[in-house]
Each structure stands twice: as structure tokens, then as C-alpha cells.
Design a protein around this motif. Structure first.
Motif, PDB file in Angstrom:
ATOM      1  N   LYS A 187       9.554  -4.001  -2.704  1.00 10.42           N
ATOM      2  CA  LYS A 187      10.196  -5.154  -3.541  1.00 10.42           C
ATOM      3  C   LYS A 187      10.194  -6.522  -2.711  1.00 10.42           C
ATOM      4  O   LYS A 187      10.685  -6.496  -1.645  1.00 10.42           O
ATOM      5  N   ASP A 188       9.600  -7.597  -3.386  1.00 15.08           N
ATOM      6  CA  ASP A 188       9.749  -8.893  -2.759  1.00 15.08           C
ATOM      7  C   ASP A 188       9.179  -8.925  -1.323  1.00 15.08           C
ATOM      8  O   ASP A 188       9.995  -9.418  -0.441  1.00 15.08           O
ATOM      9  N   VAL A 189       8.067  -8.191  -1.055  1.00 10.08           N
ATOM     10  CA  VAL A 189       7.654  -8.483   0.326  1.00 10.08           C
ATOM     11  C   VAL A 189       6.516  -9.421   0.541  1.00 10.08           C
ATOM     12  O   VAL A 189       5.953  -9.851  -0.532  1.00 10.08           O
ATOM     13  N   THR A 190       6.313  -9.994   1.636  1.00  9.68           N
ATOM     14  CA  THR A 190       5.166 -10.747   1.816  1.00  9.68           C
ATOM     15  C   THR A 190       4.095  -9.957   2.174  1.00  9.68           C
ATOM     16  O   THR A 190       4.056  -8.976   2.344  1.00  9.68           O
ATOM     17  N   ALA A 191       2.828 -10.725   1.957  1.00  9.30           N
ATOM     18  CA  ALA A 191       1.672 -10.200   2.371  1.00  9.30           C
ATOM     19  C   ALA A 191       1.608  -9.419   3.629  1.00  9.30           C
ATOM     20  O   ALA A 191       0.889  -8.500   4.036  1.00  9.30           O
ATOM     21  N   PHE A 273      -5.497  -5.942  -0.436  1.00 15.25           N
ATOM     22  CA  PHE A 273      -4.305  -5.355  -0.867  1.00 15.25           C
ATOM     23  C   PHE A 273      -3.165  -5.591  -0.611  1.00 15.25           C
ATOM     24  O   PHE A 273      -1.900  -5.715  -1.272  1.00 15.25           O
ATOM     25  N   ALA A 274      -2.960  -6.150   0.716  1.00 15.21           N
ATOM     26  CA  ALA A 274      -1.650  -6.796   0.847  1.00 15.21           C
ATOM     27  C   ALA A 274      -1.243  -7.978   0.086  1.00 15.21           C
ATOM     28  O   ALA A 274      -0.131  -8.024  -0.281  1.00 15.21           O
ATOM     29  N   GLU A 275      -2.235  -8.638  -0.308  1.00 23.50           N
ATOM     30  CA  GLU A 275      -1.917  -9.881  -1.329  1.00 23.50           C
ATOM     31  C   GLU A 275      -1.463  -9.464  -2.518  1.00 23.50           C
ATOM     32  O   GLU A 275      -0.487 -10.044  -3.296  1.00 23.50           O
ATOM     33  N   VAL A 276      -2.186  -8.235  -3.177  1.00 28.22           N
ATOM     34  CA  VAL A 276      -1.992  -7.710  -4.415  1.00 28.22           C
ATOM     35  C   VAL A 276      -0.536  -7.072  -4.222  1.00 28.22           C
ATOM     36  O   VAL A 276       0.454  -7.264  -5.304  1.00 28.22           O
ATOM     37  N   ILE A 277      -0.105  -6.385  -3.214  1.00 26.82           N
ATOM     38  CA  ILE A 277       1.110  -5.801  -3.209  1.00 26.82           C
ATOM     39  C   ILE A 277       2.123  -6.707  -3.102  1.00 26.82           C
ATOM     40  O   ILE A 277       3.425  -6.761  -4.033  1.00 26.82           O
ATOM     41  N   ALA A 278       2.045  -7.905  -2.652  1.00 26.21           N
ATOM     42  CA  ALA A 278       3.093  -9.205  -2.392  1.00 26.21           C
ATOM     43  C   ALA A 278       3.338  -9.665  -3.791  1.00 26.21           C
ATOM     44  O   ALA A 278       4.524  -9.836  -4.200  1.00 26.21           O
ATOM     45  N   SER A 281       4.847  -7.046  -6.220  1.00 21.46           N
ATOM     46  CA  SER A 281       6.344  -6.578  -5.907  1.00 21.46           C
ATOM     47  C   SER A 281       7.336  -7.697  -6.129  1.00 21.46           C
ATOM     48  O   SER A 281       8.395  -7.578  -5.702  1.00 21.46           O
ATOM     49  N   LYS A 282       6.901  -8.943  -6.688  1.00 20.53           N
ATOM     50  CA  LYS A 282       7.941  -9.850  -6.995  1.00 20.53           C
ATOM     51  C   LYS A 282       8.591  -9.412  -8.274  1.00 20.53           C
ATOM     52  O   LYS A 282       8.380  -9.074  -9.273  1.00 20.53           O
ATOM     53  N   SER A 283       9.862  -9.320  -7.873  1.00 21.17           N
ATOM     54  CA  SER A 283      11.082  -8.994  -8.702  1.00 21.17           C
ATOM     55  C   SER A 283      10.871  -7.674  -9.441  1.00 21.17           C
ATOM     56  O   SER A 283      11.395  -7.483 -10.543  1.00 21.17           O
ATOM     57  N   GLU A 284       9.972  -6.700  -8.762  1.00 25.53           N
ATOM     58  CA  GLU A 284       9.390  -5.392  -9.456  1.00 25.53           C
ATOM     59  C   GLU A 284       9.425  -4.356  -8.174  1.00 25.53           C
ATOM     60  O   GLU A 284       8.883  -4.674  -7.302  1.00 25.53           O
ATOM     61  N   THR A 285      10.242  -3.407  -8.511  1.00 23.20           N
ATOM     62  CA  THR A 285      10.088  -2.363  -7.321  1.00 23.20           C
ATOM     63  C   THR A 285       8.980  -1.402  -7.623  1.00 23.20           C
ATOM     64  O   THR A 285       8.549  -0.717  -8.495  1.00 23.20           O
ATOM     65  N   LEU A 286       8.023  -1.451  -6.606  1.00 23.91           N
ATOM     66  CA  LEU A 286       6.692  -0.553  -6.297  1.00 23.91           C
ATOM     67  C   LEU A 286       7.333   0.879  -5.898  1.00 23.91           C
ATOM     68  O   LEU A 286       8.177   0.597  -4.822  1.00 23.91           O
ATOM     69  N   VAL A 287       6.626   2.058  -5.944  1.00 22.06           N
ATOM     70  CA  VAL A 287       7.122   3.325  -5.545  1.00 22.06           C
ATOM     71  C   VAL A 287       6.488   3.866  -4.823  1.00 22.06           C
ATOM     72  O   VAL A 287       5.139   3.678  -4.779  1.00 22.06           O
ATOM     73  N   PRO A 288       6.847   5.031  -3.849  1.00 23.67           N
ATOM     74  CA  PRO A 288       6.019   5.933  -3.214  1.00 23.67           C
ATOM     75  C   PRO A 288       5.302   6.534  -4.056  1.00 23.67           C
ATOM     76  O   PRO A 288       5.399   7.004  -5.075  1.00 23.67           O
TER      77      PRO A 288
END
Length: 334
Positions: A187-191, A273-278, A281-288
């Protein structure tokens, strides 16, 4: 490491690792038992392994190393050709599919303009007019944010499983993509931070009912039935762990009935993918275990070539470093 999910007689699913150039499967749970290692359920499924984190992965590596020393053990020497392959993640916790490749959009919009112009009395003049007016131009927002939609996570199949043609469509297409799999809650990670959240990579075939999709997308919502049908989402044949592959430089090839239709490279993506994940994940939790599809590589679908699939066709999607995902199309009653 290359990891698979496969089905044994009776329908149970097992977690395996590939060795000997993908010719042999290691039964990880059986290996743990034979070696007297405690797995605490971490080797019960792909998702359990991912959720088990670094300790679970270390356990899996120990078993793979032991298999190399004891290749004649039953658990270490299952022939890959004898197993029933399944999607590496049979039911992903979440699946988002992106549009990371500009060339795919440019090619697709060019074909749509050509198709539209062909309906006019003077197709050449109509095409020139559409191009001048910017009809089917790549939306400006695509260059600003990595857009995605959420796919039907319950419709996934794997390598060598049959694609069942949806009864409401007459124009079926494949899409040559790859996908990353997340290793932790994010959640809320940088690229920059996001790269460490990738567990591994796999091949993704986003089968699409183009005739239906072209109609429903006019409502500026979706896709829905253009993508959502049983067996329409395909992952496999394996997940390659992130430490075992350079996912930014993979040759991507699609063959239909042995004929090469297209060839591209993962490094041609506009978004990472790093940019997509960042972004996701803005204010949303991505899960394993969550998967993110790349979108189609340039030239990587029939739409871009004005060529479509037929019942009985065999689709092979090959990515260097991962393998080949193969599926046959079946149309019931035809």
C-alpha cells in the motif's frame, strides 16, 4: 526457480518446481516429507508459498537442491509430460490487466480506422479524413497514468487446458501478455519500492471476444462479456521467481498452429510493473498472490493483423526465460 500447480488423480492440486530444462517436476510437499522438513502448510499451494514469505521460499530451495542430489527419488523425478497442468494460481486473489505497450494501441486504433473506412463509398478518402481528425487516437490520459481493469479471477485455466469458445461470439482473439505476481501486502509504495514486491512472472493469454467487446466498449465502461467467460483467462505454464529472470528483456512470440503471428519484447513497454503497482497501491491494499497483466505487446493479437481464431486452433505463447503456454480452442456443437 520455476514453480507450477498441477492436478493429481482424484482432483487434488499440488505445488511443484521444474528442473532439467522443465522436463521434470519436483513434488515440493512430498520432498519436504521425505527429507524430514517441516513445511507447516507452506507448500500446500502456490498462494501458501507466497504468503509464507522468505522462510517458505528457503524451504522450497532446500528441496530443489536436494532433488538435484537425489534425482532418482520418486518425489524428485516426475515427468512433466505426465502431469495435468493447471493455472499456477488457480484462483488469483485479484487480477488487474493493464495497457503497458503503446505499439499495441497504435496498431489496434489504426486497424479500427481502416475497418471503419472500408464501410464508406470511398475508403481511401475516408481513411485520410479519420486520420486527420484523430479518430481512434490514443487517449492523452494513457500517457499520464497506467490504466487497468479488474478481470474475472474465477475464470483462469492453465497450460494445455482447453479454451471453450463463448457461444455468443463469432470473432475470437488471443492477446500475448505477461504478468507479475505480488509477494506481500502493498500500500502507498513508490515505484522504486514496488520492485521488491514482485514474487515472480508468468505468461498471460487474455482471450477476447472482439465482436462483443467492440460493441460494449462504446458505453465507456468495461470490458465485460468481451473478456468475461469461462476459460478466457490463461496463466502459465509456470511462475518464474523474480530473482531468476530479467523480465525487462524477454522475447515474446505468438504462434497459431505452429505459424508465427507476432514477435515482440517486454522491454518495449511504456509503463513498468513498478509504476503500475505504485499507482494501484494508492490508498488501496494489494495482496500477496495478486496478479497484474501487462497488456498486449505490440503486434501481439489478431486484431492488429486483421486475423482471428478458429475452432481447433492451437495457441502457443512463448516468453524467453519462462517457457511456452499452449492451449487449444474448442467450440461445442461445431
Amino acid at each position: 526457480m520455476k514453480l507450477i500447480t498441477y492436478e493429481v488423480p482424484g482432483g487434488a492440486l499440488k505445488l511443484g518446481a521444474l528442473r532439467d530444462n522443465d522436463a521434470v517436476v519436483i513434488d515440493l510437499a512430498a520432498g519436504a516429507d521425505a527429507l524430514g522438513l517441516k513445511d507447516a502448510g507452506a507448500l500446500g499451494s502456490m498462494l501458501a508459498l507466497i504468503e509464507g514469505g522468505s522462510a517458505a521460499m528457503q524451504l522450497a530451495r532446500e528441496i530443489v537442491e536436494a532433488a538435484a542430489r537425489k534425482p532418482d527419488q520418486e518425489w524428485a523425478g516426475i515427468k512433466a509430460g505426465s502431469v495435468k497442468w493447471k493455472s499456477p494460481l488457480p484462483v488469483p486473489p485479484q487480477f488487474r490487466d493493464c495497457l503497458m505497450f503503446e505499439e499495441h494501441l497504435l496498431n489496434s486504433y489504426a486497424m479500427l480506422r481502416k475497418t471503419l473506412a472500408a464501410r464508406e463509398a470511398d475508403p481511401v478518402a475516408a481513411l485520410a479524413e479519420y486520420e486527420a481528425k484523430g479518430v481512434y487516437r490514443v487517449p492523452a490520459v494513457w500517457y499520464d497514468i497506467p490504466v487497468y481493469y479488474k478481470a474475472n479471477r474465477f475464470s483462469f485455466i492453465g497450460h494445455e487446458e482447453e479454451i471453450i469458445w463463448p457461444e455468443y461470439s463469432e470473432k475470437l482473439d488471443f492477446e500475448l501478455e505477461y504478468a507479475c505476481v505480488l509477494n506481500s501486502y502493498t500500500k502507498d509504495v513508490t515505484a522504486k519500492e514496488a520492485r521488491s514486491r514482485i514474487f515472480g512472472y508468468t505468461i498471460f493469454n487474455d482471450v477476447s471476444a472482439r465482436d462483443v467487446q467492440s460493441v460494449e466498449m462504446q458505453a465507456s465502461l468495461g470490458p465485460s462479456k468481451g473478456k468475461d467467460f469461462d476459460t478466457g483467462n490463461i496463466l502459465g505454464p509456470c511462475i518464474v521467481t523474480a530473482d531468476s529472470i530479467d523480465a525487462d528483456d524477454m522475447t515474446m512470440i505468438a504462434r497459431i498452429n505452429g505459424e508465427e503471428w507476432c514477435r515482440g519484447n517486454s522491454g518495449s513497454a511504456r509503463w513498468s510493473f513498478a509504476e503500475v503497482i505504485a499507482h494501484a497501491s494508492k490508498s488501496e491494499t494489494l495482496v500477496p498472490g495478486e496478479c497484474i497483466g501487462s497488456g498486449t505487446v505490440g503486434g501481439g493479437c489478431g486484431l492488429e493483423h486483421d486475423r482471428f481464431l478458429n475452432p481447433g486452433d492451437v495457441i502457443e505463447l512463448e516468453l524467453s526465460g519462462i517457457g511456452t503456454l499452449r492451449n487449444r480452442i474448442v467450440r461445442k456443437g461445431r
